[in-house]
Write an enzyme that holds these catalytic residues in place. Sequence first.
Site, PDB file in Angstrom:
ATOM      1  N   ASP A  77       9.494  36.413  58.751  1.00  0.00           N
ATOM      2  CA  ASP A  77       9.724  35.632  59.971  1.00  0.00           C
ATOM      3  C   ASP A  77       8.377  35.356  60.653  1.00  0.00           C
ATOM      4  O   ASP A  77       7.743  36.269  61.167  1.00  0.00           O
ATOM      5  CB  ASP A  77      10.651  36.396  60.917  1.00  0.00           C
ATOM      6  N   TYR A 103       2.397  32.821  66.943  1.00  0.00           N
ATOM      7  CA  TYR A 103       1.894  34.152  66.605  1.00  0.00           C
ATOM      8  C   TYR A 103       0.431  34.089  66.146  1.00  0.00           C
ATOM      9  O   TYR A 103      -0.231  35.118  66.008  1.00  0.00           O
ATOM     10  CB  TYR A 103       2.750  34.832  65.515  1.00  0.00           C
ATOM     11  N   LYS A 137       8.604  28.620  63.454  1.00  0.00           N
ATOM     12  CA  LYS A 137       9.185  28.100  64.712  1.00  0.00           C
ATOM     13  C   LYS A 137       8.230  27.123  65.374  1.00  0.00           C
ATOM     14  O   LYS A 137       7.009  27.334  65.344  1.00  0.00           O
ATOM     15  CB  LYS A 137       9.456  29.259  65.687  1.00  0.00           C
ATOM     16  N   HIS A 162      11.581  27.408  69.126  1.00  0.00           N
ATOM     17  CA  HIS A 162      11.257  28.777  69.562  1.00  0.00           C
ATOM     18  C   HIS A 162      11.943  29.175  70.876  1.00  0.00           C
ATOM     19  O   HIS A 162      12.463  30.279  71.002  1.00  0.00           O
ATOM     20  CB  HIS A 162       9.740  28.934  69.682  1.00  0.00           C
TER      21      HIS A 162
END
Length: 280
Positions: free
Chosen positions: A45, A50, A75, A108
């Site tokens: 994931d 990130y 996302k 997201h």
Amino acid sequence: MEKSFRLNNGLEIPSVGFGTWQTPDGDTAVKAVKCALADGYRHIDAAAVYANEASVGKGIAESGIPRQKIWVTSKVWNTDRGYDSTLRAFERTSKDLGLDCLDLYLVHWPASPSRFPNWKEINSDTWRAMERLVREGRVRSIGVSNFLPHHLDALLLNAEIAPAVDQIEYHPGFMQPGTVRYCKEHGIQVEAWSPLGTGRMLDNATLRLIAGKYGKSVAQICIRWALQHGVLPLPKSVTPSRIRENIQVFDFIISEEDMAAIDAMEYCGGSGLDPDKIDF
Ligand code: A2P
């Protein structure tokens, strides 16, 4: 307990995913992903925000496991909402991960009424781009993250493809029953981010007591508890022993009584991030 869940588009998604939020970019992320894949995870994931997708992609590439055997999710971030910018964001993520096609692409966070008067339109425009990515064969499934029932209601009004997944914060002490019920009723698979409460659940007395009964760790109890509720957990770790521990959850069953005791826990360990109030 099955090792995969079947999505509303017929695809099988491995039932424990490996989380990469807060995993430092570079060698740490590469090693964590390789370690997870070596330990048997087949579901990674990721997310653009990130800021480690190139390393996650490198870990996948260096794992030696054929691409088609690994489920990869990413996302689209909040600043990329909207039709054209979602398509552009996907291209960046695809390049960073080094993957032409993703198994799942998520919105997201929803645009929310508190910040955006035209939130419904923004979410629908974003969703139209997601649907185009499916039609063009760039993603196999699309879904959302942090969507509450009212966000989903609005989205479903104009959606041609229903979301396959809603990834929400979910752990003992924070079960979001209304959203989970809504998703079950609409055939949307719930995924759990922070299934360990980002580590905040690990010292919980109730969970420690139950974990002791099974000879398991609190982390394993949290992960197994989510699975037994039909929710797909995405535990994150950069520590090899924990990475391995977190997927060893298929050799025991939490009794109905203990499930109920965990369900009855008071609110605790939540991030406090309310999708209708976030300011990012
Ligand atoms: P680390 O990455 O340093 O190993 P969540 O998945 O809910 O976001 O929780 C992630 C946090 O919990 C990280 O701080 C991670 O630490 C820690 N963690 C993950 N798995 C375990 C485990 N099995 N035992 C203890 N801590 C864990």
